[in-house]
Design a protein around this motif. Sequence first.
Motif, PDB file in Angstrom:
ATOM      1  N   THR A  60     -26.598  -5.529  27.876  1.00  0.00           N
ATOM      2  CA  THR A  60     -26.452  -5.553  29.333  1.00  0.00           C
ATOM      3  C   THR A  60     -25.593  -4.410  29.867  1.00  0.00           C
ATOM      4  O   THR A  60     -25.446  -4.272  31.070  1.00  0.00           O
ATOM      5  CB  THR A  60     -25.824  -6.880  29.796  1.00  0.00           C
ATOM      6  N   VAL A  61     -25.040  -3.597  28.977  1.00  0.00           N
ATOM      7  CA  VAL A  61     -24.161  -2.509  29.422  1.00  0.00           C
ATOM      8  C   VAL A  61     -24.879  -1.523  30.344  1.00  0.00           C
ATOM      9  O   VAL A  61     -24.353  -1.182  31.411  1.00  0.00           O
ATOM     10  CB  VAL A  61     -23.511  -1.793  28.210  1.00  0.00           C
ATOM     11  N   PRO A  62     -26.093  -1.039  30.009  1.00  0.00           N
ATOM     12  CA  PRO A  62     -26.752  -0.116  30.942  1.00  0.00           C
ATOM     13  C   PRO A  62     -26.977  -0.722  32.322  1.00  0.00           C
ATOM     14  O   PRO A  62     -26.787  -0.053  33.337  1.00  0.00           O
ATOM     15  CB  PRO A  62     -28.094   0.205  30.257  1.00  0.00           C
ATOM     16  N   ALA A  63     -27.390  -1.983  32.355  1.00  0.00           N
ATOM     17  CA  ALA A  63     -27.617  -2.639  33.648  1.00  0.00           C
ATOM     18  C   ALA A  63     -26.318  -2.753  34.436  1.00  0.00           C
ATOM     19  O   ALA A  63     -26.282  -2.505  35.652  1.00  0.00           O
ATOM     20  CB  ALA A  63     -28.229  -4.013  33.413  1.00  0.00           C
ATOM     21  N   THR A  64     -25.245  -3.113  33.767  1.00  0.00           N
ATOM     22  CA  THR A  64     -23.953  -3.252  34.437  1.00  0.00           C
ATOM     23  C   THR A  64     -23.449  -1.907  34.952  1.00  0.00           C
ATOM     24  O   THR A  64     -22.940  -1.806  36.077  1.00  0.00           O
ATOM     25  CB  THR A  64     -22.928  -3.886  33.476  1.00  0.00           C
TER      26      THR A  64
END
Length: 194
Positions: A60-64
Amino acid sequence: LGANTSDGLSSPLLMTPEQSQKSTQSTQSTHSTQSIGSTKKLLQAVGLALLSGGFTGVQTVPATLHNAAHPEDPAIAVVFPQTVGIWLASSIIYLSYASFAWTKGWSVPHSGIRPAYLSGAIWALGFTFMILAIQALGYSIAFTLDAVGPIVVASFLSIFVFREIRGRKQLLLYSLAFSCQGVGVGLICTYGKQ
């Protein structure tokens, strides 16, 4: 002296000391080989579990990062590109394997595709809700709840539907682990920053 039994092995009571020593050494060698093999498999399993947990933790890091850099975009703007990327990568991996297997004459089971796509659709729906929860609650709280929620559901299915966790000792151990996890989630939700 070393009379054979019905299974073709010598009876320990009728063996000479030399035969008994050879039999003991053979048994010890077999047990140590099995122990090494099972230890190696256990270490491989633990390594793969840690690796998959690490990948799950950073998915989820890229989305965050995108949502933090572009607050004017809707939070779920990242869902479609990520799910299409996962679908495309998974399809390429499967088609590559199927092509390789076809050239070797191996049978490729295609029956696993439909459940995989269905579970992927369910995952995409959960990912959408997770991104919305992260925007509303903050990363530390929402991601913790999103990581623990599926474990709770899977555990309850394992206990009550499939009956995989049975026996007093196993249920007690599960209850202890579940309680520790519950305390950890409670502390993160109470003291986590939004």
